[in-house]
Every structure is written in C-alpha cells, then in structure tokens.
Design an enzyme around this catalytic site. Structure first.
Site, PDB file in Angstrom:
ATOM      1  N   ASN A   9       0.828  -1.210   0.000  1.00 60.01           N
ATOM      2  CA  ASN A   9       0.000   0.000   0.000  1.00 60.01           C
ATOM      3  C   ASN A   9       0.867   1.266   0.000  1.00 60.01           C
ATOM      4  OD1 ASN A   9       0.944   0.201   2.627  1.00 60.01           O
ATOM      5  ND2 ASN A   9      -1.042  -0.046   3.604  1.00 60.01           N
ATOM      6  N   MET A  11       1.272   3.217   2.476  1.00 60.63           N
ATOM      7  CA  MET A  11       1.856   3.375   3.817  1.00 60.63           C
ATOM      8  C   MET A  11       1.265   4.520   4.629  1.00 60.63           C
ATOM      9  SD  MET A  11       5.861   2.368   3.152  1.00 60.63           S
ATOM     10  CE  MET A  11       6.150   3.400   1.719  1.00 60.63           C
ATOM     11  N   VAL A 141      -6.606 -22.833   0.806  1.00 62.15           N
ATOM     12  CA  VAL A 141      -7.661 -23.456   1.609  1.00 62.15           C
ATOM     13  C   VAL A 141      -8.918 -23.520   0.750  1.00 62.15           C
ATOM     14  CG1 VAL A 141      -9.069 -23.297   3.686  1.00 62.15           C
ATOM     15  CG2 VAL A 141      -6.660 -22.619   3.749  1.00 62.15           C
ATOM     16  N   HIS A 394      -9.968  -0.480  -1.060  1.00 62.58           N
ATOM     17  CA  HIS A 394     -10.258  -0.582   0.372  1.00 62.58           C
ATOM     18  C   HIS A 394     -11.498  -1.463   0.559  1.00 62.58           C
ATOM     19  CE1 HIS A 394      -8.254   3.643   1.068  1.00 62.58           C
ATOM     20  NE2 HIS A 394      -7.371   2.683   0.817  1.00 62.58           N
TER      21      HIS A 394
END
Length: 456
Positions: A9, A11, A141, A394
């Site tokens: 990102n 930061m 998974v 986001h």
C-alpha cells in the site's frame, strides 16, 4: 505475499474518525466497537517515532511501545501546498489521528528506519520462531468442514505440489482471507445466501448474507502542472513522494469528513508512471497530461468519497475453489456517489485560485473527452469525475458484523468459526483501511485469549 495489502500500500497511517466506530457499535448493538473502546487497540499496536507529536495534547492518542513503527513525513516542498489549502479556509494540523480529524497535514506513515512497516515485518517477524506458529505458503484453503452440530472442525487445502491435505482444529478456525476470498471460502463451505448456494448444489450449513454489502472507497484524480523544476534522483529509503493529506467536510456543523484529499508532489515522469501503470488510465489521457506537465512540478490530487452509498457483492462462479469469484463492484449504482465525487473534486479545484497556484501560472489538466464541455459547468465536472474515477482498493463489508458475524467476530448459526479481516467491517471508515483492520485484529486477539483462558 505475506502481510497482505500492508506490503504494497501507500503506507498512510490513517485511523478514521470517532464517528465511524460509534456507528459500528450502533450497527452491532455492541459497545465494544465504540470509539472509546477501540482507541486502546489503535494505541496498542503503534510505535510512534515523532518527537513533535509527543509534545502536544495528541500524545495521549499514541504509543511508543507497539510493533508497528510509525513516522511523520517532513518535507519542505509541502509548505507552499499547505499554505494554499490554508488560504481556502482549511486548518493545517500536525496530526489527524486524535479526536479531531479534520484539516490538512503531512501524513503519518507506516515506515520506520527507512523501511516499510508491513504487518509481516512488524508483527510476524519478531515471533517467527515461536513453537505455536507455522506458516504454510503457496497453499490454497478450499473448504471448512463442519460436524453434525454445525461446529467447524477442520479445513481442506491444496499445497503447491497439488497434494490435498486436511488440518483439524482443536479449538476454533479463524478465517482471514480478505473481503474477496473470505466470503468465497465461506460460501464454498456452505455458509451464504441459500438460493445462490443451492443453485451451485452446495449443501447449506447457514443461510447468511455472505458476499453482500461489498464496499470500497471511490476516488477521482485531479492533476495540476506547476513551476518548472530540474530532474531529481530518488532514494527509496527516504519517504515516498511528498504528500499533503486533508480531511474535509462540506458542512461546518459536521465533525467527520465527507472526503479525503491525498495530494502527491511529483515530477512529470512520475505522473506518467502513476497515470498509465498505477492507475491504468487511457493512454490518450496519460500522454496529454505528460506533454502538458513535462519539466514541471506536478500535484496529483486524489479526492476520495469517504462514505459511499453504493454497494456491490461477491458471488461464486464455480464450486472449483481455484476459480476466482465474481466481483460486482456496484460503483455509482447509487447516483449520489457520482454527484458527490464531482462536487468534491470541484471543491478541491478551488486551489487554482490560491496565491501560489496563481503565481506559478498553474495548469489544471483536463482529459481530452471533457474538453468540449463548458468549463466549470455541471456537465464538465460530471464528465471529469467519470473520466478520472478510480477505486481505492479498500474492500470491506462482505462478512459484516451484525449480519454475518457477531460483535466477537463469530459467524452466526455455526460454532467455532470466526472471521478476522476487512470483510467484517460493516460500514466504511473515514480514510484508508489498513490501520482499522490492524485494530480489528488486535481486538480479535483479545477476544480469542479471553475465551480460551489465556493470560493477557
């Protein structure tokens, strides 16, 4: 990569606004998520390395003891831009991470000692030799298994060499795969909208609105070419491109921001890279901007609609776990979001009237598709917002508290299953989501320890 989005990102260390968390508490009917009750967890994770903030009342909102190194940007080149926003009536403040979050500032960054402070580097590296930690990389998974009491008992996974394995849980299973993959895994395991799962012949364990309520911040880029500058070399261990960050409201009576203004101070080469590569705008736009800005200092201004009304959703395309789910972003599905984006970009553009911008004969760069519109008209700003819109990545909300998980992040209607990531956030925060997600993880750690009688 390990560390998720914190490893790639921009930061920015942004907590959001107290209003956001009081809203969560209201949605979940659980005061543990109110601002006063989440603040200690923001403080817990932080290791602030800034002498100036420590000498202000805002020191009470910070810590020097946590894992996450945080420093403040100081860059002389930002002074003229802070002064420009001050001329428009905005407060210039030292820190927007306390009780009062409005105003323009040089940001705090998840950067310390010349290095990015990703969650992998700051939280995982110090404890990598613990006997109770095992990281299995390059492993997908594929399913969570339940017993006859709807208790989560094990997971199935596929390793890099295609070997299928089953891992049993003694106490509980914690899903932390993010706002796209957590709902995918839950639905593949039988937790999700009943009709959608039945259409794919998946046995329904719990009928819950998994995958719905997808939210993301939407933004628009404005670009300004300013004074002529010589080419400059860059040191990657110093702060990234100088930034002026602001949080603003359209109403003087409102204590939380309507939009975020992220202003990068760059050169024309970085502008081209940012336009074409980072943001993937059309090459006609990027080439036009680059030619007009060549050899000049550039302000790339990103205006973010902080509380979008539009919602998307995640759906399975296949019962094959390696097939990516369908992502319906829903951007601008509520017309108010486009109206607000255009309004906020126009609001920021008043910077063209300030002394510095006038003094250097600043140029507001306009995408070719909007040149034929009457300048400053409603049609112009709508065209501009649509041409220069981009998502902020986001993503939140797809396993939201109050509808999919409870206030302790446990999945409704099953046992021994918890979700801990951005997908549990029910409503968008007033800013970047990295630090709020770290806070959620800190709270979850305490929930887990308390319920399993571990000492704190």
């Amino acid at each position: 990569m390990l560390g998720g989005c914190s490893s790639m990102n921009y930061m920015y260390y942004v907590r959001g606004n107290p209003y956001d968390y009081d809203n969560w508490a209201s949605i979940t009917n659980d005061d543990t998520w109110s601002y006063n009750n989440v603040l200690p967890y923001f403080i817990k994770s932080e290791r602030l390395q800034d002498p100036n903030i420590w000498n202000t009342p805002n020191a009470a909102f910070h810590s020097s003891e946590g894992y996450l190194g945080v420093t403040k940007q100081y860059e002389k080149r930002t002074n003229k831009y802070l002064q420009a926003f001050s001329e428009l009536g905005y407060n210039v403040v030292l820190d927007t991470n306390g009780n009062y979050t409005l105003g323009f500032t040089e940001p705090l960054l998840t950067m310390a000692n010349g290095y990015r402070q990703s969650t992998a580097k700051t939280f995982l590296s110090p404890i990598e030799n613990r006997s109770n930690l095992y990281v299995l990389k390059h492993t997908l998974v594929t399913k969570i298994n339940f017993d006859e009491y709807n208790s989560a008992v094990s997971i199935e996974a596929i390793k890099e060499n295609k070997e299928k394995i089953t891992i049993s849980a003694n106490k509980e299973i914690i899903v932390s795969a993010g706002a796209i993959n957590s709902p995918q895994l839950l639905m593949l395991s039988g937790i999700g909208p009943k009709k959608h799962l039945e259409d794919l012949n998946i046995n329904v364990i719990a009928d819950l609105p998994v995958g719905e309520n997808l939210q993301n911040h939407i933004s628009g880029i404005s670009t300004y070419a300013l004074e002529k500058i010589p080419e400059q070399s860059k040191n990657p261990h110093k702060y990234p491109q100088p930034t002026v960050m602001g949080f603003a409201t359209m109403s003087n009576l409102q204590v939380y921001p309507d939009y975020q203004s992220v202003n990068l101070i760059v050169d024309s080469d970085y502008l081209l890279e940012n336009c074409a590569f980072t943001n993937s705008f059309k090459k006609e736009i990027c080439n036009t901007f680059y030619k007009q800005a060549k050899g000049r200092e550039v302000m790339i201004s990103q205006t973010v609609v902080l509380h979008p009304k539009s919602r998307g959703r995640i759906l399975l395309r296949s019962i094959n776990p390696s097939v990516h789910p369908e992502i319906f972003t829903g951007y601008f599905s509520d017309a108010a979001d486009l109206e607000n984006l255009a309004l906020y970009i126009e609001h920021v553009n008043r910077v063209m009237m300030t002394s510095y911008f006038q003094g250097v004969n600043a140029t507001f760069l306009i995408p070719p598709d909007c040149i034929s519109n009457e300048p400053d008209s409603e049609e112009f700003w709508r065209c501009y917002a649509l041409c220069m819109a981009m998502p902020m990545n986001h993503y939140i909300g797809t396993c939201a508290m109050g509808s999919v998980v409870d206030g302790r992040l446990k999945v409704f209607d099953v046992q021994r299953l918890r979700v801990v990531d951005g997908s549990v956030i029910p409503n968008m925060t007033s800013g970047n989501t990295n630090v709020p997600i770290i806070m959620v993880a800190e709270k979850a750690a305490d929930f887990i320890k308390a319920e399993n009688s571990y000492s704190h």
